[in-house]
Design an enzyme around this catalytic site. Structure first.
Site, PDB file in Angstrom:
ATOM      1  N   ASP A 403       0.832  -1.204   0.000  1.00 57.57           N
ATOM      2  CA  ASP A 403       0.000   0.000   0.000  1.00 57.57           C
ATOM      3  C   ASP A 403       0.866   1.252   0.000  1.00 57.57           C
ATOM      4  O   ASP A 403       2.034   1.229   0.410  1.00 57.57           O
ATOM      5  CB  ASP A 403      -0.914   0.002   1.226  1.00 57.57           C
ATOM      6  CG  ASP A 403      -2.121   0.904   1.060  1.00 57.57           C
ATOM      7  OD1 ASP A 403      -2.409   1.305  -0.088  1.00 57.57           O
ATOM      8  OD2 ASP A 403      -2.782   1.205   2.068  1.00 57.57           O
ATOM      9  N   GLU A 406       2.852   4.713  -4.352  1.00 54.07           N
ATOM     10  CA  GLU A 406       3.060   5.646  -5.479  1.00 54.07           C
ATOM     11  C   GLU A 406       4.502   6.203  -5.537  1.00 54.07           C
ATOM     12  O   GLU A 406       4.983   6.411  -6.666  1.00 54.07           O
ATOM     13  CB  GLU A 406       2.068   6.797  -5.388  1.00 54.07           C
ATOM     14  CG  GLU A 406       0.630   6.398  -5.582  1.00 54.07           C
ATOM     15  CD  GLU A 406       0.019   5.783  -4.316  1.00 54.07           C
ATOM     16  OE1 GLU A 406      -0.919   5.002  -4.441  1.00 54.07           O
ATOM     17  OE2 GLU A 406       0.528   6.079  -3.218  1.00 54.07           O
ATOM     18  N   ASP A 471      -8.826   4.347  -3.558  1.00 52.77           N
ATOM     19  CA  ASP A 471      -9.794   4.593  -2.488  1.00 52.77           C
ATOM     20  C   ASP A 471     -11.061   5.241  -3.023  1.00 52.77           C
ATOM     21  O   ASP A 471     -11.373   6.409  -2.767  1.00 52.77           O
ATOM     22  CB  ASP A 471      -9.158   5.467  -1.413  1.00 52.77           C
ATOM     23  CG  ASP A 471      -8.016   4.770  -0.703  1.00 52.77           C
ATOM     24  OD1 ASP A 471      -7.941   3.525  -0.776  1.00 52.77           O
ATOM     25  OD2 ASP A 471      -7.190   5.457  -0.082  1.00 52.77           O
TER      26      ASP A 471
END
Length: 790
Positions: A403, A406, A471
């Site tokens: 998670d 990026e 999300d």
């Protein structure tokens, strides 16, 4: 801070091609050497390399510029493609059996052709101003443009200037210009792609000024691009994934149901949740532990990488007990090591982190605390991070969730082993997935990894990366764009893009929304409800009616395992995505090129999710070429027509192509007990489809590269329809290292209007109401071929 020159690639789209030329560039000479054409000009030189007859790489080197860094996207090696060079006083031509490069000497111009038809052309080629380097192309004005990674903009992305910088968009709905997974790829409706082989941050401007310009911009790096063509969409994607790598098959359990939320706070809560699934007899194959496995609170604990003993006192036993129930454990990890974590000093001492220019650990604040970032490009960082994965893989953990990759916050000043943050930002998740993939190949060579990642890059599919769409808001607006995101990513080689089923962000508790999202999930690559914990993501915690509807969807997901697993095999061998846009159909109408709310699930299913509340009817357009049958009622629709259909509470519009073979099994509670000793083979008879074919792939569900190792079986189905008979053949092919089991195949033939007089050699029954004939076909482990004629 280091200064950069901004590279810009501009593609001017005109219907007339003759304006594409550069009067400032002067052709000097050319030479062919070792499979490369070198073209020298007054300001630099080009290197052109055919990778195949349908892929050509072109790189421009301005005078005085060093060789570019190695590609992070490309794995294909030039295949020694034979090509001819023809030269005259006015032009130079590189000619393969497919693609051709035509270089006009004065005014200088480069044009790409495929089977003598123009594909794309450089306009001014390379040029430079005070802030930019430019590579300038010309295209036609009537193209629809796809690509640039995951966005919510509509299928046709033309008219947007899109940043190439992986970044989360929390709570997005029906519009998002920047998301977790950006890629420097343009796909044209004319069946070609341009892949800009450069990871640094930048932009793709897809004619935002409405002046027929397509612009690629970057702060630094390679001036390399690939022109990729195909005769069909399947050919095009196959070629691109040959270039950047095929996705290995995930473990079979990944096609089952996940229990996941943000998050399970304790061992007791984790086991109680799975016990609830078992009590309700709702199939489940995995449970994902979010960040509470290593800390009681959201903040202050990242980088601990160890089970919190107060909450998870016996993690090995928990994982083993879950395994006995057929449930695999998946752990979240993040690449941040907080200065407050137990591992901070260890990470500093082992030179694990990204640094300042002076070489000190780079620290900064973000939502979860003051942090450093693991440098996954640095040998020390890779080794240190892999030890975390190996430790818990030895515990029995079967999957990983990467998670915030990026990375979520990534200061430009931060230095990595191979470049600055801005130079490597977009390949951080890509490299992270590689780290895990490489580790499994070395330490767990007989196990397929499950790697769930929020960000990646062109070619990330080859590391087994499975992305999700971020999300998304838990609203109807959040559900609406999910098909677009998955279809777009499939065009770019990423076949497993999927959504948090039910939606993630917010506390909306809408039974209809939850039901419709889970019904759509049956026909998306990964079935993983996930949400913030204020409203349950797991069906077992909803009221009776919603729970029953969710159970029905999940059971159907398991019944379709043979079909879905075969799609995974097809993806691993051809690159074809599991979800496919309607324009993949031969001779698709023009409007199909911009439709995303109806799509193909593999080749055989047409799916149209319900994405608004209270929908009673919906218009469905059926592709030409065959009849289509309602998956739930067998109602027949003619191809090439539209119909208003009634929407049912317990399903979404789903149709099967005439002539299709659809293998299915009875519901199972976990893929651990999956087998093909008894399965149903549905054949949808359509008198207009004179012949058809299908297949069913099977292996042990876990061995990497099982097909290449000969550890598989492949059942091939064909049909031939004549005026008075239907013949169905089943051919069983086994790999050299696979033992075929005895089987009982229930061949269910749909749309048979009257009972046959006989089916020679087989027992059968005919249902006068449903118009189905069921034929029992027993096979033993030596059977190679079965023929059924009716």
């Amino acid at each position: 801070m280091r200064k950069f020159t901004l590279l810009t690639v501009v593609c001017c789209l005109f219907t007339v091609w003759v304006n594409a030329q550069n009067s400032d560039r002067i052709y000097e000479r050319s030479e062919k050497e070792s499979g490369t054409l070198f073209v020298y000009t007054n300001d630099g030189h080009y290197e052109m390399v055919p990778y195949s007859n349908q892929i050509i790489e072109t790189t421009f080197f301005p005078k005085g510029e060093a060789l570019p860094k190695a590609s992070h996207a490309v794995v294909l090696k030039p295949a020694g493609i034979r090509f001819k060079i023809k030269e005259s006083n006015t032009e130079l031509r590189l000619i393969t059996k497919g693609l051709e490069v035509q270089i006009t000497k004065s005014p200088f111009q480069i044009t790409y052709l495929y089977h003598k038809k123009q594909v794309i052309s450089e306009n001014k080629g390379y040029s430079k101003n005070e802030t930019h380097e430019l590579l300038n192309f010309e295209l036609t004005s009537d193209e629809i443009l796809y690509g640039a990674g995951a966005r919510v903009l509509g299928m046709n992305r033309r008219g947007n200037r899109l940043q190439l910088y992986n970044r989360a968009h929390y709570g997005y709905e029906t519009h998002s210009e920047l998301m977790n997974f950006t890629m420097p790829i343009v796909v044209s409706s004319k069946k070609y792609m341009v892949h800009f082989d450069n990871p640094a941050i930048g932009y793709l401007d897809l004619d935002s000024q409405k002046n027929n310009n397509l612009t690629y911009e970057t702060i630094s790096g390679r001036k390399t691009y690939h022109v990729i063509v195909g005769d069909t969409w399947k050919d095009l994607i196959d070629n691109y994934t040959d270039l950047t790598g095929k996705q290995p098959m995930p473990p079979r359990w990944a096609f089952g149901n996940f229990s996941s939320r943000f998050g399970y706070h304790s061992q007791a809560e984790t086991t109680a949740t799975i016990d609830a699934f078992k009590k309700e007899e709702i199939p489940v194959d995995a449970i994902i532990l979010d960040l509470y496995w290593f800390g009681k609170d959201m903040k202050g604990n990242m980088g601990n990488f160890e089970f919190l003993k107060d909450s998870f006192p016996s993690p090995k036993k928990m994982i083993a007990d879950l395994k006995k129930k057929g449930v695999k454990t998946v752990l979240i990890t993040e690449p941040f090591v907080l200065t407050t974590s137990k591992n901070w000093q260890n990470a500093v001492d082992n030179n694990v982190l990204g640094t300042t220019v002076e070489g000190e650990p780079f620290t900064y604040d973000f939502y979860f605390g003051n942090t450093g970032l693991i440098d996954v490009f640095k040998p020390e960082g890779k080794e240190w991070f892999w030890k975390v994965y190996k430790k818990y893989a030895d515990y029995g953990v079967k999957g990983w969730w990467g998670d915030l990759g990026e990375p979520e916050v990534h200061p430009s000043e931060l230095q990595h082993a191979i470049g600055t943050a801005d130079e490597v930002h977009n390949i951080y998740g890509h490299q992270w997935a590689k780290l895990i993939s490489d580790g499994y190949k070395e330490y767990f060579p007989n196990e397929r990894p499950f790697i769930l990642m929020r960000a990646g890059y062109a070619g990330s599919q080859r590391y087994g990366l499975i992305p999700w769409s971020g999300d998304v808001n838990r609203t109807w607006g959040g559900l609406k764009p999910q098909t677009e995101i998955s279809l777009q990513m499939g065009l770019q080689g990423i076949g497993y893009m999927h959504s948090d089923l039910g939606g993630f962000a917010g506390d909306t508790k809408d039974t209809e929304l939850y039901t419709r999202w889970l019904q759509y999930g049956v026909f998306q690559p990964i079935y993983r409800p996930h949400a913030q914990e204020n409203v349950p993501s797991e069906p077992v915690f909803w009221e009776a009616k919603t729970k029953a509807l969710a159970k029905q969807s999940i059971e159907l997901r398991y019944q379709l395992l043979p079909y879905n697993y075969t799609l995974a095999f097809e993806n691993s061998s051809t690159g074809l995505p599991l979800m496919r846009p309607l324009f993949f159909e031969e001779n698709a109408p023009k409007e199909a090129f911009e439709i995303s709310n109806t799509y193909l699930w593999g080749h055989e299913f047409l799916v149209s999710p319900i994405v608004s509340p209270g929908v009673k009817t919906k218009e469905i357009s059926f592709p030409k070429g065959s009849s289509w049958f309602d998956f739930y009622t067998d109602r027949q629709f003619d191809g090439g027509t539209s119909a208003i259909v009634e929407i049912k509470e317990n399903s979404i519009p789903t149709y099967v192509r005439g002539g299709a073979f659809v293998p299915m099994i009875a519901t199972i509670q976990t893929t651990d007990v999956y087998n093909l000793k008894a399965f149903n083979l549905h054949f949808y008879f359509d008198e207009t489809v004179k012949q058809s074919e299908g297949k069913l792939y099977n292996d042990d569900g876990n061995t990497p590269n099982a097909f290449a190792k000969g550890k598989y079986e492949l059942l091939k189905f064909t049909s031939k329809v004549r005026s008075k008979s239907v013949t169905i053949n089943i051919v069983i092919e086994a790999g050299k290292d696979y033992k075929v089991s005895d089987k009982e195949i229930s061949l269910i033939v749909h749309n048979i209007q009257k009972a046959p007089k006989s089916v020679k050699g087989f027992e059968y029954t005919y249902d006068h109401v449903t118009k189905k004939i069921t034929i029992i076909i027993p096979t033993n482990n030596t059977a190679k071929k079965v023929r059924v004629k009716l």
